[in-house]
Design a protein around this motif. Sequence first.
Motif, PDB file in Angstrom:
ATOM      1  N   VAL A 246       0.847  -1.188   0.000  1.00  0.00           N
ATOM      2  CA  VAL A 246       0.000   0.000   0.000  1.00  0.00           C
ATOM      3  C   VAL A 246       0.884   1.240   0.000  1.00  0.00           C
ATOM      4  CG1 VAL A 246      -1.627   1.340   1.384  1.00  0.00           C
ATOM      5  CG2 VAL A 246      -1.951  -1.122   1.104  1.00  0.00           C
ATOM      6  N   MET A 247       0.577   2.165  -0.900  1.00  0.00           N
ATOM      7  CA  MET A 247       1.306   3.435  -0.983  1.00  0.00           C
ATOM      8  C   MET A 247       0.298   4.575  -1.065  1.00  0.00           C
ATOM      9  SD  MET A 247       4.295   2.586  -3.777  1.00  0.00           S
ATOM     10  CE  MET A 247       5.197   1.032  -3.731  1.00  0.00           C
ATOM     11  N   PRO A 248       0.503   5.648  -0.320  1.00  0.00           N
ATOM     12  CA  PRO A 248      -0.422   6.783  -0.371  1.00  0.00           C
ATOM     13  C   PRO A 248      -0.122   7.688  -1.572  1.00  0.00           C
ATOM     14  CG  PRO A 248       1.274   7.191   1.264  1.00  0.00           C
ATOM     15  CD  PRO A 248       1.515   5.797   0.749  1.00  0.00           C
ATOM     16  N   VAL A 249      -0.266   7.120  -2.767  1.00  0.00           N
ATOM     17  CA  VAL A 249      -0.042   7.894  -3.992  1.00  0.00           C
ATOM     18  C   VAL A 249      -1.168   8.904  -4.169  1.00  0.00           C
ATOM     19  CG1 VAL A 249       1.243   6.025  -5.116  1.00  0.00           C
ATOM     20  CG2 VAL A 249      -1.251   6.129  -5.346  1.00  0.00           C
ATOM     21  N   ASP A 250      -0.984   9.841  -5.081  1.00  0.00           N
ATOM     22  CA  ASP A 250      -2.040  10.827  -5.347  1.00  0.00           C
ATOM     23  C   ASP A 250      -3.334  10.107  -5.732  1.00  0.00           C
ATOM     24  OD1 ASP A 250      -0.312  12.894  -4.850  1.00  0.00           O
ATOM     25  OD2 ASP A 250       0.150  13.275  -6.965  1.00  0.00           O
ATOM     26  N   GLY A 251      -4.417  10.468  -5.061  1.00  0.00           N
ATOM     27  CA  GLY A 251      -5.703   9.844  -5.350  1.00  0.00           C
ATOM     28  C   GLY A 251      -5.834   8.425  -4.829  1.00  0.00           C
ATOM     29  N   TRP A 252      -5.079   8.089  -3.786  1.00  0.00           N
ATOM     30  CA  TRP A 252      -5.062   6.695  -3.321  1.00  0.00           C
ATOM     31  C   TRP A 252      -6.420   6.221  -2.829  1.00  0.00           C
ATOM     32  CZ3 TRP A 252      -6.205   5.524   1.776  1.00  0.00           C
ATOM     33  CH2 TRP A 252      -6.079   6.543   2.724  1.00  0.00           C
ATOM     34  N   ARG A 253      -7.188   7.080  -2.185  1.00  0.00           N
ATOM     35  CA  ARG A 253      -8.497   6.648  -1.695  1.00  0.00           C
ATOM     36  C   ARG A 253      -9.406   6.217  -2.848  1.00  0.00           C
ATOM     37  NH1 ARG A 253      -6.825  11.027   0.897  1.00  0.00           N
ATOM     38  NH2 ARG A 253      -6.622  11.028   3.182  1.00  0.00           N
ATOM     39  N   GLU A 254      -9.459   7.040  -3.882  1.00  0.00           N
ATOM     40  CA  GLU A 254     -10.313   6.718  -5.027  1.00  0.00           C
ATOM     41  C   GLU A 254      -9.818   5.462  -5.742  1.00  0.00           C
ATOM     42  OE1 GLU A 254     -10.654  10.877  -3.832  1.00  0.00           O
ATOM     43  OE2 GLU A 254      -8.911   9.660  -4.410  1.00  0.00           O
TER      44      GLU A 254
ATOM     45  N   TYR B 276      -7.952   2.873  -4.506  1.00  0.00           N
ATOM     46  CA  TYR B 276      -8.182   1.658  -3.725  1.00  0.00           C
ATOM     47  C   TYR B 276      -9.679   1.359  -3.592  1.00  0.00           C
ATOM     48  CZ  TYR B 276      -3.242   1.217  -2.505  1.00  0.00           C
ATOM     49  OH  TYR B 276      -1.879   1.042  -2.564  1.00  0.00           O
ATOM     50  N   ALA B 277     -10.515   2.402  -3.555  1.00  0.00           N
ATOM     51  CA  ALA B 277     -11.958   2.174  -3.529  1.00  0.00           C
ATOM     52  C   ALA B 277     -12.416   1.489  -4.809  1.00  0.00           C
ATOM     53  CB  ALA B 277     -12.700   3.497  -3.341  1.00  0.00           C
ATOM     54  N   ALA B 278     -11.887   1.923  -5.954  1.00  0.00           N
ATOM     55  CA  ALA B 278     -12.232   1.288  -7.227  1.00  0.00           C
ATOM     56  C   ALA B 278     -11.774  -0.162  -7.251  1.00  0.00           C
ATOM     57  CB  ALA B 278     -11.602   2.069  -8.380  1.00  0.00           C
ATOM     58  N   LEU B 279     -10.613  -0.431  -6.675  1.00  0.00           N
ATOM     59  CA  LEU B 279     -10.113  -1.808  -6.603  1.00  0.00           C
ATOM     60  C   LEU B 279     -11.059  -2.678  -5.770  1.00  0.00           C
ATOM     61  CD1 LEU B 279      -7.820  -3.937  -6.997  1.00  0.00           C
ATOM     62  CD2 LEU B 279      -6.848  -3.069  -4.859  1.00  0.00           C
ATOM     63  N   LEU B 280     -11.450  -2.217  -4.602  1.00  0.00           N
ATOM     64  CA  LEU B 280     -12.339  -3.004  -3.745  1.00  0.00           C
ATOM     65  C   LEU B 280     -13.700  -3.216  -4.409  1.00  0.00           C
ATOM     66  CD1 LEU B 280     -11.562  -1.529  -0.208  1.00  0.00           C
ATOM     67  CD2 LEU B 280     -10.633  -3.598  -1.261  1.00  0.00           C
ATOM     68  N   ASP B 281     -14.181  -2.222  -5.126  1.00  0.00           N
ATOM     69  CA  ASP B 281     -15.448  -2.379  -5.842  1.00  0.00           C
ATOM     70  C   ASP B 281     -15.326  -3.452  -6.925  1.00  0.00           C
ATOM     71  OD1 ASP B 281     -16.704  -0.458  -4.322  1.00  0.00           O
ATOM     72  OD2 ASP B 281     -16.411   1.159  -5.787  1.00  0.00           O
ATOM     73  N   ALA B 282     -14.202  -3.470  -7.638  1.00  0.00           N
ATOM     74  CA  ALA B 282     -13.989  -4.477  -8.676  1.00  0.00           C
ATOM     75  C   ALA B 282     -13.931  -5.879  -8.076  1.00  0.00           C
ATOM     76  CB  ALA B 282     -12.703  -4.176  -9.443  1.00  0.00           C
ATOM     77  N   VAL B 283     -13.286  -6.008  -6.927  1.00  0.00           N
ATOM     78  CA  VAL B 283     -13.218  -7.310  -6.253  1.00  0.00           C
ATOM     79  C   VAL B 283     -14.610  -7.750  -5.814  1.00  0.00           C
ATOM     80  CG1 VAL B 283     -12.386  -8.485  -4.176  1.00  0.00           C
ATOM     81  CG2 VAL B 283     -10.815  -7.054  -5.515  1.00  0.00           C
ATOM     82  N   ALA B 284     -15.373  -6.856  -5.226  1.00  0.00           N
ATOM     83  CA  ALA B 284     -16.728  -7.193  -4.793  1.00  0.00           C
ATOM     84  C   ALA B 284     -17.573  -7.678  -5.955  1.00  0.00           C
ATOM     85  CB  ALA B 284     -17.375  -5.985  -4.114  1.00  0.00           C
ATOM     86  N   LEU B 285     -17.433  -7.038  -7.113  1.00  0.00           N
ATOM     87  CA  LEU B 285     -18.182  -7.443  -8.297  1.00  0.00           C
ATOM     88  C   LEU B 285     -17.742  -8.826  -8.775  1.00  0.00           C
ATOM     89  CD1 LEU B 285     -20.273  -6.634 -10.449  1.00  0.00           C
ATOM     90  CD2 LEU B 285     -18.395  -5.599 -11.747  1.00  0.00           C
ATOM     91  N   ALA B 286     -16.423  -9.086  -8.761  1.00  0.00           N
ATOM     92  CA  ALA B 286     -15.901 -10.374  -9.226  1.00  0.00           C
ATOM     93  C   ALA B 286     -16.345 -11.526  -8.334  1.00  0.00           C
ATOM     94  CB  ALA B 286     -14.380 -10.328  -9.294  1.00  0.00           C
ATOM     95  N   LEU B 287     -16.567 -11.251  -7.043  1.00  0.00           N
ATOM     96  CA  LEU B 287     -16.930 -12.308  -6.095  1.00  0.00           C
ATOM     97  C   LEU B 287     -18.435 -12.393  -5.839  1.00  0.00           C
ATOM     98  CD1 LEU B 287     -14.076 -11.862  -3.437  1.00  0.00           C
ATOM     99  CD2 LEU B 287     -14.202 -13.530  -5.300  1.00  0.00           C
ATOM    100  N   ALA B 288     -19.191 -11.523  -6.455  1.00  0.00           N
ATOM    101  CA  ALA B 288     -20.640 -11.520  -6.227  1.00  0.00           C
ATOM    102  C   ALA B 288     -21.259 -12.850  -6.660  1.00  0.00           C
ATOM    103  CB  ALA B 288     -21.283 -10.372  -6.993  1.00  0.00           C
ATOM    104  N   GLY B 289     -22.079 -13.418  -5.788  1.00  0.00           N
ATOM    105  CA  GLY B 289     -22.790 -14.647  -6.122  1.00  0.00           C
ATOM    106  C   GLY B 289     -22.006 -15.926  -5.953  1.00  0.00           C
ATOM    107  N   VAL B 290     -20.781 -15.853  -5.434  1.00  0.00           N
ATOM    108  CA  VAL B 290     -19.990 -17.071  -5.226  1.00  0.00           C
ATOM    109  C   VAL B 290     -20.561 -17.845  -4.041  1.00  0.00           C
ATOM    110  CG1 VAL B 290     -17.728 -17.996  -4.617  1.00  0.00           C
ATOM    111  CG2 VAL B 290     -17.898 -16.056  -6.193  1.00  0.00           C
TER     112      VAL B 290
END
Length: 373
Positions: A268-276, A278-292
């Motif tokens: 994890v690195m606090p690069v510019d825009g890190w919150r947005e 990492y939030a997009a990453l977690l959303d993508a993971v949630a979508l990939a695992l939906a319905g498992v």
Amino acid sequence: MTPVNSSPSPVPPVTDLRPARRWVPRHVVVTRSAAERPHTAEILRRVEAAGVTDVQLLTADRITSPRGLSEREAYARAKDTLAVVVAPPSQLRPQPIPPSADWRLDLAKGCPAHCQYCYLAGSLTGPPITRVYANVDDVLAPIRSLTGSGSVTTGDADRAGEGTTFELSCYTDPLGIEHLTGSLAAAVTEVGTGLHGDGASLRFTTKFDDVAPLLALPHGRRTRVRFSLNASGVERFEGGTARMPERVAALGRVARAGYPVGLTIAPVMPVDGWREQYAALLDAVALALAGVDDLDVTAEVITHRFTPGSKEVIQGWYPRTRLDLDEDGRRAKRSTFGGVKYVYPGETMRELRGWFTDELDARLPQARLLYWT
């Protein structure tokens, strides 16, 4: 865990050896001792099928680099070389590996990827050749005697369901070389079918996405497949790996094949825009695992850190890197044995930890956060 048939299964045959982003070494060397091991024949079949033509059978067990190479040339040749060796006795003694697992087992040492923050820099000596072990049976043999002991999952009420855990990816990315070795499939199959007894489980982390050879294995839900995931602003430091969308898609595939899965969000690195990001990453993971069905997902969050030794090696390997290696912006953290590593300041660490704790719970509530460091 339910006892199962203990008869061993053969390593899966070589199939489909050329999907995108599979590493194909230019040079393969086999030491004299490794040439005598049965598993080496399987590795050589896979190497030949991958199209490698420079294969040398050495007359000794020592691997030497060509003379007269510059540091950059030596690095480049090493990263293009696969060495088949026999793990020495010192390498066969499992070591505790907190906070990841009870014990460490090594199928190989070295990695074909080009991550500019490489965790192996400074911890492995010599040129970064990928060394795979021909004596896989010896590497896996301690599992039976160690099952039931350990200080991480064994005896921990929160993680007892994992059994005694064995980490396979401390010094390599086993999926990144699996098409050339078959060692990971052998380990997953042996533990999944109970060959090494009941109550043990494997775990590994990968930056690659070639999971097809694992999907139909009799894993018995005894191997946790974790994907190293990161923000787009950090992904640019990870050369030679699968892109983040490919890793997330592979995560969904193994979860649907019944494997326990995990996110290794690191470094994890606090690069510019890190919150947005990492939030997009977690959303993508949630979508990939939906319905498992029967989803079992964990998260491990590891912030970037470096040592004086790793900084020196990294800057030698990647002299034009834009990776932040400025000690003045870090806090020095000393180990029990006097070693030092540079981590983010306390305020930054608290901010990162608070954000990930809250957002994992909000965006991926199924995930168990195992640890933060």
